[in-house]
Design a protein around this motif. Structure first.
Motif, PDB file in Angstrom:
ATOM      1  N   ILE A  10       0.679   4.000  12.217  1.00  0.00           N
ATOM      2  CA  ILE A  10       1.327   4.470  13.436  1.00  0.00           C
ATOM      3  C   ILE A  10       0.475   5.465  14.210  1.00  0.00           C
ATOM      4  O   ILE A  10       0.698   5.668  15.410  1.00  0.00           O
ATOM      5  CB  ILE A  10       2.708   5.083  13.132  1.00  0.00           C
TER       6      ILE A  10
ATOM      7  N   GLU B 291       8.078  -1.821  18.300  1.00  0.00           N
ATOM      8  CA  GLU B 291       9.304  -2.189  17.612  1.00  0.00           C
ATOM      9  C   GLU B 291      10.131  -3.172  18.449  1.00  0.00           C
ATOM     10  O   GLU B 291      10.762  -4.090  17.908  1.00  0.00           O
ATOM     11  CB  GLU B 291      10.107  -0.910  17.355  1.00  0.00           C
TER      12      GLU B 291
ATOM     13  N   TYR C 225       6.281  -4.841   9.126  1.00  0.00           N
ATOM     14  CA  TYR C 225       7.254  -4.071   9.906  1.00  0.00           C
ATOM     15  C   TYR C 225       6.481  -3.129  10.814  1.00  0.00           C
ATOM     16  O   TYR C 225       5.363  -2.715  10.494  1.00  0.00           O
ATOM     17  CB  TYR C 225       8.193  -3.289   8.979  1.00  0.00           C
ATOM     18  N   THR C 226       7.080  -2.775  11.955  1.00  0.00           N
ATOM     19  CA  THR C 226       6.391  -1.949  12.942  1.00  0.00           C
ATOM     20  C   THR C 226       5.891  -0.648  12.341  1.00  0.00           C
ATOM     21  O   THR C 226       4.759  -0.238  12.572  1.00  0.00           O
ATOM     22  CB  THR C 226       7.335  -1.634  14.122  1.00  0.00           C
ATOM     23  N   VAL C 227       6.741   0.009  11.580  1.00  0.00           N
ATOM     24  CA  VAL C 227       6.360   1.246  10.897  1.00  0.00           C
ATOM     25  C   VAL C 227       6.125   0.906   9.431  1.00  0.00           C
ATOM     26  O   VAL C 227       7.074   0.621   8.708  1.00  0.00           O
ATOM     27  CB  VAL C 227       7.457   2.320  11.021  1.00  0.00           C
ATOM     28  N   PRO C 228       4.878   0.910   8.968  1.00  0.00           N
ATOM     29  CA  PRO C 228       4.604   0.572   7.563  1.00  0.00           C
ATOM     30  C   PRO C 228       4.717   1.788   6.668  1.00  0.00           C
ATOM     31  O   PRO C 228       5.199   2.846   7.076  1.00  0.00           O
ATOM     32  CB  PRO C 228       3.163   0.047   7.630  1.00  0.00           C
TER      33      PRO C 228
ATOM     34  N   TYR D  77       3.239  -4.745   5.053  1.00  0.00           N
ATOM     35  CA  TYR D  77       4.641  -4.338   5.138  1.00  0.00           C
ATOM     36  C   TYR D  77       5.435  -5.185   6.135  1.00  0.00           C
ATOM     37  O   TYR D  77       6.666  -5.164   6.116  1.00  0.00           O
ATOM     38  CB  TYR D  77       4.747  -2.856   5.528  1.00  0.00           C
TER      39      TYR D  77
ATOM     40  N   SER E  93      13.057  -0.056   7.415  1.00  0.00           N
ATOM     41  CA  SER E  93      13.135  -1.509   7.563  1.00  0.00           C
ATOM     42  C   SER E  93      14.359  -2.157   6.922  1.00  0.00           C
ATOM     43  O   SER E  93      14.935  -3.077   7.521  1.00  0.00           O
ATOM     44  CB  SER E  93      11.849  -2.162   7.026  1.00  0.00           C
TER      45      SER E  93
ATOM     46  N   GLY F 125       8.409   3.568   6.640  1.00  0.00           N
ATOM     47  CA  GLY F 125       8.811   2.237   7.097  1.00  0.00           C
ATOM     48  C   GLY F 125       9.623   1.495   6.061  1.00  0.00           C
ATOM     49  O   GLY F 125      10.513   0.704   6.405  1.00  0.00           O
ATOM     50  N   SER F 126       9.346   1.770   4.787  1.00  0.00           N
ATOM     51  CA  SER F 126      10.094   1.118   3.713  1.00  0.00           C
ATOM     52  C   SER F 126      11.528   1.628   3.626  1.00  0.00           C
ATOM     53  O   SER F 126      12.376   1.002   2.993  1.00  0.00           O
ATOM     54  CB  SER F 126       9.382   1.343   2.373  1.00  0.00           C
TER      55      SER F 126
ATOM     56  N   HIS G 158      13.335  -7.437   4.313  1.00  0.00           N
ATOM     57  CA  HIS G 158      12.485  -6.331   3.867  1.00  0.00           C
ATOM     58  C   HIS G 158      12.893  -5.798   2.497  1.00  0.00           C
ATOM     59  O   HIS G 158      12.605  -4.638   2.168  1.00  0.00           O
ATOM     60  CB  HIS G 158      12.527  -5.205   4.899  1.00  0.00           C
TER      61      HIS G 158
ATOM     62  N   ARG H 118       6.789  10.822  13.216  1.00  0.00           N
ATOM     63  CA  ARG H 118       5.745   9.797  13.322  1.00  0.00           C
ATOM     64  C   ARG H 118       4.333  10.387  13.208  1.00  0.00           C
ATOM     65  O   ARG H 118       3.457  10.091  14.011  1.00  0.00           O
ATOM     66  CB  ARG H 118       5.879   9.029  14.640  1.00  0.00           C
TER      67      ARG H 118
END
Length: 454
Positions: A146, A112, A324-327, A322, A335, A331-332, A343, A303
């Motif tokens: 993740i 991140e 973004y680091t966390v999909p 996605y 973000s 993550g949605s 996003h 996580r």
């Protein structure tokens, strides 16, 4: 690039999409078997959720308690408001010891913060020691999951990557051979490292210690051999007491990979003799999320990745779509808090089926939060103009029953006489690209009900 545009590239390879979908569903099924084997599973989820709720309500107190106890144990505690501060602290510690080589176990927080490119630019060699992370580091791409960072790659892909970077025979794809190759490759880096960095799965305010969970032992090997251990920790990793830890260790591995527990659950309370141990406590937007009542619960996330393994959209669109680091579903939610405009399409990358909330071990209401983000995005006009105007027109139609009924009759007549080349045109009707349009009924349910009610 929007999620839909990025997903289109991933789904262009039908075989890979199908395989990716099946691989993640296999993990979801393992999770279910483990969950059903525990009669107290739902009680554990509720307890874990309530502990996190309590912790978030007094997070400042527990963070300060952790700092006091960790410092008393000989741990050096640092605070970072954002990614830049975190990265600079890591660099400062490395330079204080004239370090040049860092070995790093899996840490989504450092992903991140974009720590790797920052340190490499400063002349530091950074080696990810988790096998999946090392594979994607060779491939110069971020993790797509993740817990399973290279789940989007097949063993043949890994064979080609190792052939290019480690000199294995071309075409070699036996998993045992590739794993042994990686093990021998990483041994030298472990021995030569000046500094080792790990993440933090759980931090315990009562003891000032923290726990790192891995399946490969790479975190243990790195931090045991290196004279300096840095642990990067988001503020949400806190739990109040050591007694609470067992709740989460029973949930984490079962939810993530369908295991009874992670192979290595390592506790760190103080540096070993001759070693320095640093903990960097990072905010990076988490306090802002904490201040949003509708989205505060997202900080309960441990996580595990269970929401990704079950999500029909994630499984078929791939984690990289996605951006973004966390999909995936969680993550949605996270973000838009970071960058709403960038996003804005992610909360719409969901069917709102609720499966993500059903499997979440800490009972985050993920699908509800996705819906609430959609409302915010709409009110702030952060969605594409075409979609915004279309939704406004649709709202006006749906608010007028008679107009809706008239337009329905017109649409049925038009569809009945419209050629398939138009109804299945991907530009005009993307919905029909992979679906057959149903035959228009001769009457609507409203008309049928009016004619048949007694």
């Amino acid at each position: 690039m929007t999620h839909a545009q990025a997903a289109k590239r991933f789904t262009a390879d039908v075989d890979r999409t199908t395989w990716h979908d099946g691989a993640l569903w296999f993990v979801r099924q393992k999770r279910d078997r483990m969950a059903y084997s525990l009669p107290e599973w739902e009680e554990l989820r509720e307890l874990a959720s309530q502990i996190k709720n309590h912790t978030l309500s007094r997070l400042d107190e527990y963070l300060e308690e952790f700092e006091r106890n960790a410092t008393a144990n000989g741990i050096r505690v640092h605070w970072a408001a954002n990614a830049q501060e975190h990265n600079e602290i890591v660099l400062q510690i490395i330079r204080q010891h004239n370090g040049k080589r860092l070995v790093k176990s899996k840490s989504m927080l450092t992903e991140e913060c974009h720590l790797n490119p920052f340190l490499i630019k400063e002349g530091i060699e950074v080696v990810d020691t988790d096998l999946g992370e090392r594979i994607i580091q060779f491939n110069d791409e971020p993790p797509s999951h993740i817990v399973l960072p290279a789940i989007h790659l097949k063993k043949e892909d890994v064979g080609q990557i190792f052939h290019k970077h480690l000199g294995t025979p071309e075409g070699a794809s036996d998993p045992q051979f590739l794993t042994e190759t990686a093990r021998q490759h990483l041994r030298g880096h472990f021995v030569a490292a000046d500094v080792a960095l790990s993440g933090v799965n759980f931090a315990i305010a009562e003891t000032g210690g923290f726990v790192v969970c891995t399946n490969e032992g790479n975190a243990d090997l790195g931090v045991t051999l290196a004279p300096v251990h840095i642990a990067s920790m988001g503020i949400e990793k806190m739990i109040p007491r050591l007694d609470h830890l067992g709740v989460y260790t029973r949930l984490l591995a079962r939810s993530a990979t369908g295991q009874l527990s992670t192979t290595y659950t390592s506790h760190f309370h103080r540096p070993r003799p001759g070693q320095e141990l640093h903990v960097i406590i990072v905010d990076n937007g988490r306090v802002e999320q904490l201040g949003r009542p509708d989205f505060r619960a997202s900080l309960k996330c441990i996580r595990c990745g269970a929401c990704m393994n079950t999500c029909p959209v994630y499984r078929r669109s791939g984690g990289h779509s996605y951006d973004y680091t966390v999909p995936g579903p969680i993550g949605s939610i996270l973000s838009p808090n970071v960058d709403l405009k960038k996003h804005s399409t992610l909360p719409f990358a969901s069917t709102l089926c609720g499966s993500c909330s059903d499997v979440c071990p800490v009972k985050i209401d993920i699908h509800v939060q996705l819906y609430k983000w959609r409302q915010i995005i709409g009110s702030q006009k952060a969605m594409p103009a075409g979609k915004r105007v279309g939704m406004q027109l649709l709202a006006k139609v749906l608010a007028r029953p008679r107009l809706y009924a008239r337009l329905g009759r017109v649409a049925r007549r038009m569809l009945a006489s419209t050629p398939s080349a138009l109804t299945h045109n991907g530009t005009i009707n993307p919905w029909a690209i992979a679906r057959e349009m149903p035959e228009p009924p001769k009457q609507s349910f409203r008309e049928w009900y009016a004619a048949n009610q007694k």
